[in-house]
Design a protein around this motif. Structure first.
Motif, PDB file in Angstrom:
ATOM      1  N   THR A   1       0.870  -1.173   0.000  1.00  0.00           N
ATOM      2  CA  THR A   1       0.000   0.000   0.000  1.00  0.00           C
ATOM      3  C   THR A   1       0.906   1.221   0.000  1.00  0.00           C
ATOM      4  OG1 THR A   1      -1.667  -1.200   1.287  1.00  0.00           O
ATOM      5  CG2 THR A   1      -1.892   1.190   1.149  1.00  0.00           C
ATOM      6  N   GLY A   2       1.036   1.872  -1.156  1.00  0.00           N
ATOM      7  CA  GLY A   2       2.007   2.953  -1.268  1.00  0.00           C
ATOM      8  C   GLY A   2       3.407   2.391  -1.136  1.00  0.00           C
ATOM      9  N   ASP A   3       4.173   2.921  -0.164  1.00  0.00           N
ATOM     10  CA  ASP A   3       5.529   2.427   0.070  1.00  0.00           C
ATOM     11  C   ASP A   3       5.585   1.398   1.197  1.00  0.00           C
ATOM     12  OD1 ASP A   3       6.581   4.083  -1.915  1.00  0.00           O
ATOM     13  OD2 ASP A   3       6.809   5.767  -0.516  1.00  0.00           O
ATOM     14  N   THR A   4       4.424   1.056   1.748  1.00  0.00           N
ATOM     15  CA  THR A   4       4.371   0.131   2.880  1.00  0.00           C
ATOM     16  C   THR A   4       4.060  -1.284   2.399  1.00  0.00           C
ATOM     17  OG1 THR A   4       3.583   1.897   4.346  1.00  0.00           O
ATOM     18  CG2 THR A   4       3.271  -0.379   5.087  1.00  0.00           C
ATOM     19  N   VAL A   5       4.864  -2.234   2.826  1.00  0.00           N
ATOM     20  CA  VAL A   5       4.649  -3.639   2.499  1.00  0.00           C
ATOM     21  C   VAL A   5       4.159  -4.359   3.754  1.00  0.00           C
ATOM     22  CG1 VAL A   5       5.695  -5.798   1.732  1.00  0.00           C
ATOM     23  CG2 VAL A   5       6.410  -3.628   0.718  1.00  0.00           C
ATOM     24  N   THR A   6       3.096  -5.134   3.601  1.00  0.00           N
ATOM     25  CA  THR A   6       2.511  -5.873   4.715  1.00  0.00           C
ATOM     26  C   THR A   6       2.569  -7.365   4.411  1.00  0.00           C
ATOM     27  OG1 THR A   6       0.985  -4.061   5.189  1.00  0.00           O
ATOM     28  CG2 THR A   6       0.472  -6.198   6.167  1.00  0.00           C
ATOM     29  N   ALA A   7       2.919  -8.144   5.397  1.00  0.00           N
ATOM     30  CA  ALA A   7       2.894  -9.602   5.290  1.00  0.00           C
ATOM     31  C   ALA A   7       2.030 -10.144   6.423  1.00  0.00           C
ATOM     32  CB  ALA A   7       4.304 -10.180   5.369  1.00  0.00           C
TER      33      ALA A   7
ATOM     34  N   ARG B   1     -14.696  -6.455   8.796  1.00  0.00           N
ATOM     35  CA  ARG B   1     -15.995  -7.117   8.701  1.00  0.00           C
ATOM     36  C   ARG B   1     -15.853  -8.569   9.146  1.00  0.00           C
ATOM     37  NH1 ARG B   1     -17.845  -4.849   2.703  1.00  0.00           N
ATOM     38  NH2 ARG B   1     -18.330  -2.715   3.391  1.00  0.00           N
ATOM     39  N   GLY B   2     -16.884  -9.070   9.829  1.00  0.00           N
ATOM     40  CA  GLY B   2     -16.880 -10.445  10.308  1.00  0.00           C
ATOM     41  C   GLY B   2     -17.268 -11.437   9.231  1.00  0.00           C
ATOM     42  N   PRO B   3     -17.330 -12.725   9.625  1.00  0.00           N
ATOM     43  CA  PRO B   3     -17.427 -13.239  10.990  1.00  0.00           C
ATOM     44  C   PRO B   3     -16.136 -13.289  11.809  1.00  0.00           C
ATOM     45  CG  PRO B   3     -17.508 -15.037   9.420  1.00  0.00           C
ATOM     46  CD  PRO B   3     -17.563 -13.774   8.607  1.00  0.00           C
ATOM     47  N   ALA B   4     -14.979 -13.107  11.207  1.00  0.00           N
ATOM     48  CA  ALA B   4     -13.766 -13.033  12.025  1.00  0.00           C
ATOM     49  C   ALA B   4     -13.886 -11.861  12.996  1.00  0.00           C
ATOM     50  CB  ALA B   4     -12.540 -12.844  11.139  1.00  0.00           C
ATOM     51  N   THR B   5     -13.355 -12.035  14.197  1.00  0.00           N
ATOM     52  CA  THR B   5     -13.446 -10.966  15.198  1.00  0.00           C
ATOM     53  C   THR B   5     -12.082 -10.463  15.640  1.00  0.00           C
ATOM     54  OG1 THR B   5     -13.553 -12.606  16.980  1.00  0.00           O
ATOM     55  CG2 THR B   5     -15.651 -11.823  16.072  1.00  0.00           C
ATOM     56  N   THR B   6     -11.015 -11.106  15.183  1.00  0.00           N
ATOM     57  CA  THR B   6      -9.666 -10.674  15.553  1.00  0.00           C
ATOM     58  C   THR B   6      -8.880 -10.309  14.307  1.00  0.00           C
ATOM     59  OG1 THR B   6      -8.921 -12.981  15.533  1.00  0.00           O
ATOM     60  CG2 THR B   6      -9.584 -12.066  17.650  1.00  0.00           C
ATOM     61  N   ASP B   7      -7.908  -9.413  14.480  1.00  0.00           N
ATOM     62  CA  ASP B   7      -7.072  -9.014  13.353  1.00  0.00           C
ATOM     63  C   ASP B   7      -6.266 -10.202  12.840  1.00  0.00           C
ATOM     64  OD1 ASP B   7      -8.030  -6.500  13.865  1.00  0.00           O
ATOM     65  OD2 ASP B   7      -6.202  -5.783  14.854  1.00  0.00           O
ATOM     66  N   GLN B   8      -5.949 -10.157  11.569  1.00  0.00           N
ATOM     67  CA  GLN B   8      -5.120 -11.202  10.984  1.00  0.00           C
ATOM     68  C   GLN B   8      -3.673 -11.006  11.436  1.00  0.00           C
ATOM     69  OE1 GLN B   8      -6.635 -13.539   9.617  1.00  0.00           O
ATOM     70  NE2 GLN B   8      -5.111 -14.735   8.533  1.00  0.00           N
ATOM     71  N   PRO B   9      -3.007 -12.066  11.922  1.00  0.00           N
ATOM     72  CA  PRO B   9      -1.618 -11.921  12.392  1.00  0.00           C
ATOM     73  C   PRO B   9      -0.698 -11.403  11.286  1.00  0.00           C
ATOM     74  CG  PRO B   9      -2.535 -14.024  13.081  1.00  0.00           C
ATOM     75  CD  PRO B   9      -3.506 -13.428  12.123  1.00  0.00           C
ATOM     76  N   THR B  10       0.079 -10.390  11.610  1.00  0.00           N
ATOM     77  CA  THR B  10       1.013  -9.807  10.637  1.00  0.00           C
ATOM     78  C   THR B  10       2.447 -10.001  11.103  1.00  0.00           C
ATOM     79  OG1 THR B  10       0.844  -7.639  11.704  1.00  0.00           O
ATOM     80  CG2 THR B  10      -0.653  -8.073   9.860  1.00  0.00           C
TER      81      THR B  10
ATOM     82  N   ARG C   1      -8.023  -5.381   6.382  1.00  0.00           N
ATOM     83  CA  ARG C   1      -7.321  -4.288   5.735  1.00  0.00           C
ATOM     84  C   ARG C   1      -5.921  -4.747   5.341  1.00  0.00           C
ATOM     85  NH1 ARG C   1      -8.663   0.198   9.245  1.00  0.00           N
ATOM     86  NH2 ARG C   1      -6.878  -0.433  10.522  1.00  0.00           N
ATOM     87  N   LEU C   2      -5.560  -4.522   4.096  1.00  0.00           N
ATOM     88  CA  LEU C   2      -4.263  -4.972   3.613  1.00  0.00           C
ATOM     89  C   LEU C   2      -3.111  -4.256   4.317  1.00  0.00           C
ATOM     90  CD1 LEU C   2      -4.744  -5.343  -0.260  1.00  0.00           C
ATOM     91  CD2 LEU C   2      -4.429  -7.158   1.416  1.00  0.00           C
ATOM     92  N   ALA C   3      -3.303  -2.998   4.683  1.00  0.00           N
ATOM     93  CA  ALA C   3      -2.205  -2.205   5.255  1.00  0.00           C
ATOM     94  C   ALA C   3      -1.719  -2.738   6.597  1.00  0.00           C
ATOM     95  CB  ALA C   3      -2.636  -0.752   5.398  1.00  0.00           C
ATOM     96  N   ASP C   4      -2.626  -3.332   7.388  1.00  0.00           N
ATOM     97  CA  ASP C   4      -2.212  -3.756   8.729  1.00  0.00           C
ATOM     98  C   ASP C   4      -2.901  -5.029   9.221  1.00  0.00           C
ATOM     99  OD1 ASP C   4      -4.749  -2.763   9.073  1.00  0.00           O
ATOM    100  OD2 ASP C   4      -4.169  -1.120  10.404  1.00  0.00           O
ATOM    101  N   GLY C   5      -3.723  -5.663   8.388  1.00  0.00           N
ATOM    102  CA  GLY C   5      -4.385  -6.896   8.793  1.00  0.00           C
ATOM    103  C   GLY C   5      -5.581  -6.704   9.706  1.00  0.00           C
ATOM    104  N   ALA C   6      -5.993  -5.449   9.950  1.00  0.00           N
ATOM    105  CA  ALA C   6      -7.116  -5.195  10.858  1.00  0.00           C
ATOM    106  C   ALA C   6      -8.415  -5.750  10.281  1.00  0.00           C
ATOM    107  CB  ALA C   6      -7.262  -3.695  11.101  1.00  0.00           C
ATOM    108  N   VAL C   7      -9.225  -6.397  11.131  1.00  0.00           N
ATOM    109  CA  VAL C   7     -10.511  -6.918  10.688  1.00  0.00           C
ATOM    110  C   VAL C   7     -11.501  -5.761  10.593  1.00  0.00           C
ATOM    111  CG1 VAL C   7     -11.186  -7.516  13.066  1.00  0.00           C
ATOM    112  CG2 VAL C   7     -12.340  -8.595  11.125  1.00  0.00           C
TER     113      VAL C   7
END
Length: 284
Positions: A210-216, A260-269, A252-258
């Motif tokens: 996302t821009g100059d930021t890379v997220t894994a 919309r559900g049904p997931a309720t926790t952020d995706q581990p980055t 969210r691709l930038a930081d893994g934040a959830v």
């Protein structure tokens, strides 16, 4: 062993699908958007149902203790009323979670819901009996209700501990990643707001820029391990997000934040860096 055998029968009871399948579709059609996310507990950071179910269960167990003591009828009646009223939002959250379960846990969940419905009905009848002065009958009905919801709780625990329903299933995958930095891909291979799947050993990792930021982030969705690499990239509130192709959880691709559900926790980055044009990642 007897309990385990009964649970295995429930898991394989495909006759329950005649009721469960159409009911699941109706719930998915009727519960949408912010209401669905709120009932899942996206705003809370973990599933809402197990959190709020403590209120009716606590009230009912407390009432059972008071029913065993002399001259505590009024207090016990109040607690039965609190438990019965607070069961309503807990039931709504539970049905919402149930609608996203896979086949086997959904079958157990259907019986779990029936047991709890019987329990709530008995507690409702107990409340009526108490308010009309028949406290003896009220106590009997309440103890029957306690037995029913205890069975429901046993089945609910099986859904969680046997099938990991409601837990972040991506976390154990993250823990399998070795320490140190690992090569993922060439930075030039990443387009803005695009994604690709790389691997650290056998662990799939979703890489995006996302821009100059890379997220894994761990590529398997934390809800039911759906393949995020096959998901669509969409815009949500101005941010690029990936949608799980299995149940629609959106991160969210930038930081893994959830978002919309049904997931309720952020995706581990993972931590990322660019080393000589290569994207590398390490445990956060």
């Amino acid at each position: 062993m007897i309990g385990r055998g009964l649970l295995e029968r429930l898991e394989k009871a495909n006759k329950l699908d005649r009721l469960g399948d159409p009911l699941q579709r109706k719930l998915q059609e009727g519960l949408r958007g912010r209401v669905r996310d709120a009932l899942h507990g996206v705003w809370l950071g973990h599933p809402l149902h197990p959190a709020i179910v403590q209120v009716p269960i606590g009230a009912w167990f407390s009432a059972a203790v008071l029913d065993a003591l002399p001259r505590m009828e009024t207090c016990a009646t109040v607690l039965v009323g609190v438990g019965t009223a607070s069961a309503v939002p807990a039931i709504a959250a539970g049905w919402n979670d149930w609608s996203d379960l896979a086949t086997a846990p959904r079958r157990v969940g259907l019986v779990h819901a029936v047991a709890n419905a019987v329990g709530v009905g008995l507690y409702g009848a107990s409340l009526v009996a108490r308010l009309t002065g028949n406290h003896r009958l009220g106590k009997q009905l309440a103890y029957g209700g306690l037995g029913a919801v205890s069975l429901g709780g046993y089945l609910g625990a099986h859904i969680v501990y046997r099938f990991a329903a409601g837990v972040n299933q991506a976390a154990p995958i993250e823990q399998q990643i070795p320490e140190g930095w690992h090569d993922l891909c060439e930075f030039r291979a990443l387009g803005d707001n695009q994604k690709l799947v790389a691997h650290i050993g056998e662990i799939p990792v979703l890489v995006s820029r996302t821009g100059d930021t890379v997220t894994a982030m761990v590529e398997r969705c934390g809800h039911e391990t759906g393949p995020l690499g096959e998901g669509e990239v969409v815009q949500v509130d101005g941010s690029a997000c990936v949608v799980c192709p299995w149940h629609g959880s959106t991160f969210r691709l930038a930081d893994g934040a959830v978002v919309r559900g049904p997931a309720t926790t952020d995706q581990p980055t993972l931590r990322t860096r660019i080393n000589r044009g290569c994207v590398q990642a390490a445990l956060a």
